[in-house]
Structure formats: C-alpha cells, structure tokens
Enzyme design. Sequence first.
Site, PDB file in Angstrom:
ATOM      1  N   ASP A 218       0.865  -1.188   0.000  1.00  0.00           N
ATOM      2  CA  ASP A 218       0.000   0.000   0.000  1.00  0.00           C
ATOM      3  C   ASP A 218       0.902   1.238   0.000  1.00  0.00           C
ATOM      4  O   ASP A 218       2.025   1.173  -0.485  1.00  0.00           O
ATOM      5  CB  ASP A 218      -0.960  -0.069   1.200  1.00  0.00           C
ATOM      6  CG  ASP A 218      -2.258   0.675   0.919  1.00  0.00           C
ATOM      7  OD1 ASP A 218      -2.190   1.862   0.571  1.00  0.00           O
ATOM      8  OD2 ASP A 218      -3.350   0.083   1.058  1.00  0.00           O
ATOM      9  N   HIS A 241       2.203   2.031  -3.227  1.00  0.00           N
ATOM     10  CA  HIS A 241       1.242   2.958  -3.821  1.00  0.00           C
ATOM     11  C   HIS A 241       1.722   4.404  -3.790  1.00  0.00           C
ATOM     12  O   HIS A 241       0.958   5.317  -4.020  1.00  0.00           O
ATOM     13  CB  HIS A 241      -0.126   2.823  -3.132  1.00  0.00           C
ATOM     14  CG  HIS A 241      -0.778   1.491  -3.360  1.00  0.00           C
ATOM     15  ND1 HIS A 241      -2.014   1.156  -2.850  1.00  0.00           N
ATOM     16  CD2 HIS A 241      -0.370   0.395  -4.057  1.00  0.00           C
ATOM     17  CE1 HIS A 241      -2.321  -0.076  -3.216  1.00  0.00           C
ATOM     18  NE2 HIS A 241      -1.332  -0.564  -3.938  1.00  0.00           N
TER      19      HIS A 241
END
Length: 383
Positions: A218, A241
């Site tokens: 993430d 991310h």
Amino acid sequence: MAHSVSPTLQVLLLISLASSLAKGAVQYNVVSYGAKPDGKTDSTKAFLAAWTQACASTKSTIVYVPKGRFFLRKVAFQGPCKNNAIVLRIDGTLVAPSDYKVIGSSGNWLIFEHVQGVTVSGGTLDGQGTGLWSCKASGKSCPAGATSLEFTNSNNVVISGLTSLNSQMFHIVINECQNVKVQGVKIMASVESPNTDGIHVQASSGVTILNSKISTGDDCVSIGPGTTNTWVQNVACGPGHGISIGSLGKDLQESGVQNVTVTGATFTGTDNGVRIKTWGRPSNGFARNIVFQHLVMNNVQNPIIIDQNYCPDNNNCPGQVSGVKISGVTYLDIHGSSATEIAVKFDCSKMYPCTGIKLEGINLTYKNQPAEASCNNAGGACL
Ligand SMILES: *[C@@H]1O[C@H](CO)[C@@H](O)[C@H](O)[C@H]1NC(C)=O
Ligand SMILES: *[C@@H]1O[C@H](CO)[C@@H](O)[C@H](O)[C@H]1NC(C)=O
C-alpha cells in the site's frame, strides 16, 4: 573532504558517546526478566516487566533486547513515565504470532502510549502477516489486522535503524504525536499485501521521516487528517502505492493538513508517485502549503496525481463532490518515466477547485516521449 573528521577522533567520539550513555543510563535487559531468544517462548510479560522498571526509573534508561528471536503477543508500552529518556535498543528480532487470530482484532501489536522522549533503535520487527493477507485474499471474513509499531499521544520520539517486515496491517503509525523523527528505517512486505502502509502519520505535528527504504503493498508513506509541519526526505519507495496525503475528507468535521514537504524521493514501479486523495464527500477538511520537490519517477503509473473523487464501491458519496479545499501545492523538479500516457492528473472538486497549484521543472516521459497532463477544476496548473 574539508569537514571530515579523522578516524582516531571518530573512535574517541564514539567511545565518549558510549561511556556517557553507560554512565547516565540504567540498563534493563529483557532476558533478565525471563525473555527467551528462541522464537517460540512467549516473552510478552518479560518485555512488560522490563518496561515497567524503565518507566518507573527517575534516571534515563535503556531497555535492551539482545540478538535472537523474541516471540511477543500484543505489548502496550504505557506512559507517562518518571523520566523522559528511554531507549528501546534492539539487536535481535521481535516476532509476532503467525496465527492472525491472536492479535488480528486488537488493532496493534507493539504500541507506545503517553510517552515522552522514547527512542526505538535498531532491530527487526517480524509481523508474520502472510496468513492474514491470504485470509483477506480468499474473500473469507478476516480480522482487520494489527499495526506493527505505533506511537500515540507521545512527544519527542525517535525511531532509528529499525527494519519492519510483513506487518499484518500498517507497519508504523504516528498518531497524535509531536516532534517525531523516523530515520534509516527499512520496511518490506509483498506488493500483494493489503493495507500494509509503510509509515502512516495522522493528527501529528513536527514529524520528520529521513533516509528510509519502503517496499510494500500500500502507500509507502501516508499522511492523514490533522497533520502539520511534516518533512519527508530521501525516501526510496517501491513497489507500493507511493507517498500520499489522504485519504482526507471522509468525515464532515475534519482537521486539515498543512505544511508538508516531500523532498528527494525516488519511486520505482509504484502505482502513484505523489498523491493527494480525498473522498468525494462533504467535509470541512483542507490540504494547504504542500511541496513535492526533487523527485525521480521510474516507471510510475500516476507520477503526479490529485484525486478528489475517491469513493470505494461508489458507496456513501452523495453527488461525489469533495468538500476538501486543496490550495498551495508546489511540484518542483520532478523527472523520470511514467508507465501511463497521463503523467500529471489533477481531478479536483467541482465545488472547491484546487487553487495555487504550481508546476516547475517537470520532465516526465512515457515510452521516451513527453507524457501528458489532464486537469479538472485545477487552478494554476496545466497552463
Ligand atoms: C513547516 O514545517 C517545517 C518542518 O517540516 C518547519 O521547520 C517550519 O517551521 C514549518 N513552517 C511553518 C510556517 O509553520
Ligand atoms: C527530459 O528528459 C529526457 C529524458 O531523460 C531528456 O532527454 C530531455 O532532454 C529532458 N528535457 C528537458 C527539457 O530537460
């Protein structure tokens, strides 16, 4: 080389540092309290006992974890303490339960609360999150997972030289803290691991994150509501991310984000580079005085992105209009390659357009050609 210090002087400085630490600080070795470096014996009580002693001392203290693997369930290192200089010095590895049912619903694995002047130095945290990730991937109902290391309601915190592996959920969380320095940390989890943000900061001020390497499933760094005066420098991110401000604006009443600088970061194969993300919902939140500068993008999907239409599953976002006001965002000296044609994407709120967006020295290519930009409701950008 004008300012280099001679090797002899360096050694002398180190010796004097070590002896001043040894002189002033009382040391509590977790092994003396019954911790076993065998990776299986539950050392939770021993760690708590060492912490309780250190916290009750009126002198500065060191809680020492020697080499070896120490199995721990949830540990809450509670303050306030009688002194404001406690070092948790780790030479070994702290190991979380591999069965996610043990701590997966308790929110946290290792948490410090209401402490002042605590340093966590060195060591490895092994969150053993793979079981929980598989559970989540299978679509079964699973616990949310535990954050590996959190500081909450604390001041003057240092996290230095720590490695965090395979957390169930977030690796490191800084919540409601002031004056926090995170430096030289290494964070690793699979690109497929869900919600394993590297460092999440929220409702905090004066957080500095330096010289760290983050590969995860993430956000490498995520900055939540109520965060001010935050500096992120020399972070290598990827896979992951990217570095995000957000998600903001989930709540109607929300503190804003102000004065955040991300400088000298490298993104490699990430979904995003630098992102500001808000829910498409009513909110009084804001993000202002943000600087993203001196960044290198290597094959990044969305190198520069503002997305004010975040609404997972299109649920609970009436009209999809974000109330979060974004203003004063500077993008300076950002170069490298985009993995998609649109390298700069500003999708701002229809009701509160972004204002004061500045772009300077942006050179992003897609397949060796200049990449494109796309703008909705973004003032100052895409000229
Ligand atoms: C912005 O934050 C930095 C730390 O990141 C701090 O040094 C500076 O004083 C802050 N500026 C303002 C105007 O608060
Ligand atoms: C942009 O980057 C490309 C590839 O690195 C380089 O060839 C080109 O000269 C750069 N353009 C400018 C205006 O700096």
